[in-house]
Design an enzyme around this catalytic site. Structure first.
Site, PDB file in Angstrom:
ATOM      1  N   SER A  48       2.135   4.007   6.224  1.00 43.28           N
ATOM      2  CA  SER A  48       1.178   2.910   6.241  1.00 43.28           C
ATOM      3  C   SER A  48       1.249   2.111   7.543  1.00 43.28           C
ATOM      4  O   SER A  48       1.077   2.669   8.624  1.00 43.28           O
ATOM      5  CB  SER A  48       1.445   2.024   5.016  1.00 43.28           C
ATOM      6  OG  SER A  48       0.413   1.105   4.860  1.00 43.28           O
ATOM      7  N   ASP A  98      -7.279   6.783  -1.747  1.00 38.60           N
ATOM      8  CA  ASP A  98      -6.320   5.764  -1.308  1.00 38.60           C
ATOM      9  C   ASP A  98      -7.098   4.497  -0.935  1.00 38.60           C
ATOM     10  O   ASP A  98      -7.861   4.487   0.033  1.00 38.60           O
ATOM     11  CB  ASP A  98      -5.518   6.283  -0.097  1.00 38.60           C
ATOM     12  CG  ASP A  98      -4.461   5.290   0.370  1.00 38.60           C
ATOM     13  OD1 ASP A  98      -4.422   4.148  -0.159  1.00 38.60           O
ATOM     14  OD2 ASP A  98      -3.667   5.652   1.266  1.00 38.60           O
ATOM     15  N   HIS A 124      -1.414   5.515  -2.511  1.00 39.40           N
ATOM     16  CA  HIS A 124      -1.031   5.198  -1.135  1.00 39.40           C
ATOM     17  C   HIS A 124       0.417   5.595  -0.846  1.00 39.40           C
ATOM     18  O   HIS A 124       0.799   5.737   0.314  1.00 39.40           O
ATOM     19  CB  HIS A 124      -1.224   3.686  -0.927  1.00 39.40           C
ATOM     20  CG  HIS A 124      -1.027   3.226   0.477  1.00 39.40           C
ATOM     21  ND1 HIS A 124      -1.802   3.672   1.540  1.00 39.40           N
ATOM     22  CD2 HIS A 124      -0.154   2.326   1.012  1.00 39.40           C
ATOM     23  CE1 HIS A 124      -1.396   3.068   2.657  1.00 39.40           C
ATOM     24  NE2 HIS A 124      -0.400   2.249   2.354  1.00 39.40           N
TER      25      HIS A 124
END
Lengths: 586, 272
Positions: free
Chosen positions: B99, B222, B250
């Site tokens: 991320s 996501d 995610h």
């Protein structure tokens, strides 16, 4: 699960929901119908995110999901769920992952309305508290009468400037301002008028300084100015002299014309030594005090050299006081003799310091630093009592002795001197006072000759002998001789040392001998270092002497042995052509 | 302060697993800590040397080293990575980020390109904000503001909420002690600072500067980093490869570890 179990779960006042790891909903109870408007089974197969607000989705991916995978559960997470109609509702959710049952996740969903209300109240409390705190801060930093920053705010400002500004470029002037005669304004016109005058003065100060300068009311009629720049001392002085002029201009209050003035003390930053806010304020305050003493309505600049000296004195005083408590001081005694007859006339008590690190120290190394202080007086009293006790002891032992004690000019002129002397003597009621001699050091600053004359006369009245020590070196020698009737003149060592090759010194000695005769004083010479000195002095008519040639100063317990030796052979050895007489012969 | 290897190891709670000649530096994302990699490490540590760490403020890092100023932008987190590589003298590093750590990784690689061999980005997004008409990060500013508010509500309490007001926000007393062992337990100030640095920033300008071979692993469903973001990144990073995985969510390295580790191994084999 059978129908009755499902029916039971439907009755729970919380949302019950089952999903899988991919967020697909497999079950939801009736709570979601009642609370969130989804028809029965409408959520089945849906993505869990249908229920979560966007922000809650991030919470899910960032906190909830990792926690469920890693720890198997999560407890009481506050999220926002949305109804079918799109209304956000505060909710608190907990979850449990069952690793056995195909990683099913069991959710409970409760209303967070109460918690939300609590949070809102907390937020309001926070805002209220924030306002109160800023009000308190402002109150605690503002002088209510003038609206100026107060003492607290000023010291904070200075601390902050000194801590955060670049020390290479930080330079400022600090001024302490005290209104002259403000008390009279209060007394004459009342406190209301006094307050108006203070407000006027505050206003006038602010108007005549720059925005970046800080004017604070320190208390009473005292103001402090932090002048943010310091180009040079002359321009800083100019600023404050201008303020003095501005403050002394007459002004009208309640149809009355008032005129005041101000005394200002200033100090500068940086200084050669590190200084803090408190020190700077004290410096400016001291300088202001000097301006007051010098006649008010003026500027005085703090003198760092004076402060250094004061610090040194304070430190020295502390050290001497400690040494007194530790019994590090001792009296040595130097015999005085008649050089022609060999008679021992007595001994001069001399102060010595048995310093633990520096060894034996003479008074010249420590007395100047404590001159004119209460420590000097304490030490003077100690010398007096110790010498008296020693004299008493010698007399008790049958040793026929006199002792002379040096009295510093400061002690001699002190109002308590006669009292000190009487107190000391009261401890030795049987002591014949004619065996005590006070040596008044002639070079001492004798400012009040009348007071000294009174003291000397009082001493002599009760039988104590008084000598003028270091005679000839003081600038007002003759005057002293006229005003003080003394028993003995002591010729200073500096004349004796040079008399053999300096006709000037020799002439002075001749003069002193003449004075002694004229004023009917006894005479003794200090600093006899050789036989030639002794012989020359005797030829001139001075028979009494003391000095290294005769004996060095010695501890009290060695004096008796020295006297015995002196009478047996010492005198012969030193003065081969003469014979000694008994000790009582003078 | 001079940073030594020992100091950095303690500060960032560095764990080194495995002993392969290829080094993987694994950077956790917002919200958690290095334990988020635990489902990947058994498979990877048999092949590679894995360097795991916590950003200062996260996990079991030293809170005493935390500075709100440093960590209020992603550059501060990148400095952690650069300092780890320098003090441990890591070379030819394959940077694995999840991320926001993919963006942090780009910053770190841009600072010191020589140390890095490639980048593996798991669910990356260079910007979470919708910036029409060209870019759809997934969130409106109001969504992200709500996130910060939700975090406040989850940390509601006197100490975190009112203390800064009373004690002054710079009071070091606020950063006392260590965090509990609980996974994802984060100091409220640290968490909020990280959240703001992560979700309100736009680092798309870094993409064309990224010169290292880059593997983009995007999850098919996501909410935080959509497939369109993956395509956007692939279009802007010169040496990038995009693989959209048949996953939902995610945190695919946690929910689909086998798939993610296989992708990584294939990628590293291809580069070798």
């Amino acid at each position: 699960m059978d129908d009755s179990a499902i029916a039971s779960i439907d009755q729970f006042p919380v949302g019950c929901l089952v999903s899988d790891i991919n967020r697909q909903i497999h079950y939801s109870n009736q709570y979601f119908e009642k609370r969130y408007g989804y028809a029965r089974n409408e959520l089945l197969g849906c993505d869990l995110f249908v229920l979560l607000s966007k922000a809650s989705q991030i919470m899910y991916d960032s906190f909830i999901m990792p926690m469920i995978v890693y720890e198997g559960f999560c407890d009481e997470i506050r999220v926002t769920l949305t109804t079918k109609a799109g209304e956000p509702l505060p909710a608190v959710i907990s979850a449990y992952r069952d690793p056995e049952n195909n990683e099913r996740i069991f959710w409970s969903v409760g209303s967070a309305a109460r918690s939300e209300q609590l949070f809102q109240e907390l937020t309001e409390t926070k805002e209220l508290l924030s306002k109160k705190i800023s009000l308190l801060r402002s109150l605690s930093e503002t002088d209510q009468l003038t609206g100026l920053p107060n003492r607290n705010a000023l010291t904070q400002h200075m601390d902050h400037e000194m801590a955060h500004r670049d020390p290479e470029t930080l330079a400022f002037t600090l001024a302490f301002i005290d209104l002259d005669g403000f008390k009279e304004v209060n007394d004459t016109y009342g406190h209301d008028m006094g307050d108006k005058v203070l407000r006027w003065a505050a206003n006038r100060l602010v108007k005549n300084l720059k925005k970046e300068d800080v004017v604070a009311r320190f208390g009473g009629d005292e103001f402090v100015v932090f002048l943010d720049t310091l180009d040079d001392i002359a321009s800083a002085k100019k600023v404050f002299n201008r303020l003095i002029n501005k403050l002394s201009e007459p002004f009208e209050v309640d149809a009355m014309t008032i005129q005041i003035s101000a005394s200002i003390g200033i100090t500068f930053y940086p200084q050669t030594e590190n200084v803090d806010t408190g020190q700077l304020l004290r410096q400016a305050d001291q300088a202001m005090y000097q301006a007051k003493i010098a006649g008010r309505n003026q500027l005085s600049v703090f003198d760092t050299a004076t402060e250094q000296h004061q610090k040194y004195t304070l430190k020295s005083r502390n050290v001497v006081q400690t040494a007194m408590l530790d019994n590090q001081f001792e009296l040595y005694y130097q015999p005085k003799v008649n050089m022609r007859t060999g008679a021992v006339l007595g001994a001069e008590a001399l102060l010595r310091w048995n310093h633990p690190d520096e060894g034996l120290k003479s008074p010249a190394t420590f007395l100047p630093a404590i001159s004119g202080t209460s420590t000097e007086l304490s030490l003077g009293r100690w010398v007096l009592i110790t010498a008296l006790a020693q004299l008493q002891q010698w007399l008790d032992q049958g040793l026929d002795m006199s002792v002379s004690i040096n009295i510093d000019g400061y002690h001699l002129q002190h109002p308590e001197f006669l009292n000190d002397l009487t107190t000391a003597l009261s401890g030795f009621p049987d002591l014949p006072l004619q065996r005590l001699e006070l040596e008044v050091i002639e070079t001492s600053t004798i400012e009040d000759i009348n007071r000294v004359a009174t003291v000397v006369t009082s001493c002599r009245k009760i039988g104590i002998r008084v000598s003028l020590d270091d005679f000839g070196t003081g600038y007002s020698t003759l005057g002293h001789l006229r005003d003080l009737s003394v028993d003995v003149l002591k010729i200073d060592r500096s004349f004796v040392q040079n008399m053999l090759h300096s006709s000037g010194d020799l002439a002075i000695i001749k003069g002193v001998i003449g004075f002694a005769s004229a004023f009917e004083c006894d005479l003794i010479a200090e600093g006899i270092e050789t036989l030639q000195h002794a012989q020359s002095l005797m030829e001139l008519g001075c028979e009494n002497g003391q000095g290294f040639y005769i004996a060095r100063p010695m501890p009290a317990n060695m004096l008796e042995g020295w006297i015995e030796d002196w009478q047996r052979q010492g005198f012969h050895r030193h003065f081969p052509s003469l014979k000694p007489l008994g000790p009582t012969q003078k | 302060m001079i940073l030594t290897k020992e100091k950095v190891i303690a500060r960032n709670n560095i764990e080194i697993l495995g002993s392969g000649s290829t080094t993987l530096l694994m950077a956790h994302g917002f919200g958690c800590n290095q334990t988020m990699w635990y489902r990947l490490t058994p498979e990877l540590q048999s092949r590679y040397t894995l360097v795991l760490f916590d950003y200062v403020g996260s996990g079991q890092s030293q809170l005493s080293a935390y500075s709100e100023a440093r960590y209020s932008s992603l550059e501060g987190y990148a400095a952690d990575i650069n300092e780890i590589c320098t003090t441990l003298d890591l070379t030819q590093v394959h940077l694995v980020g999840h991320s926001v750590s993919c963006t942090i990784g780009m910053l770190a690689a841009n600072n010191d390109p020589e140390r890095f061999a490639s980048q593996i980005m798991v669910c990356p997004s260079p910007c979470f904000l919708n910036l029409p008409p060209d870019y759809h990060g997934g969130f409106e500013r109001s969504d992200l503001e709500e996130l910060v508010e939700l975090m406040d509500r989850n940390h509601m309490g006197w100490a975190s909420y009112l203390a800064p007001l009373v004690m002054g926000s710079t009071s070091p007393d606020l950063m006392v002690g260590e965090l509990s062992d609980s996974f994802c337990s984060t100091d409220p100030l640290v968490a909020k600072t990280f959240a703001k640095a992560t979700f309100f920033s736009d680092y798309r300008h870094l993409l064309p500067k990224n010169q290292h071979p880059t593997l983009l692993l995007q999850s098919q469903v996501d909410a935080l980093a959509s497939v369109s973001i993956g395509h956007y990144m692939q279009a802007h990073i010169p040496k990038s490869t995009l693989h959209v995985l048949p996953t939902e969510g995610h945190c695919i390295h946690m929910t689909h570890p086998e798939l993610v580790s296989q992708e990584m191994i294939t990628w590293l084999n291809r580069l070798a």
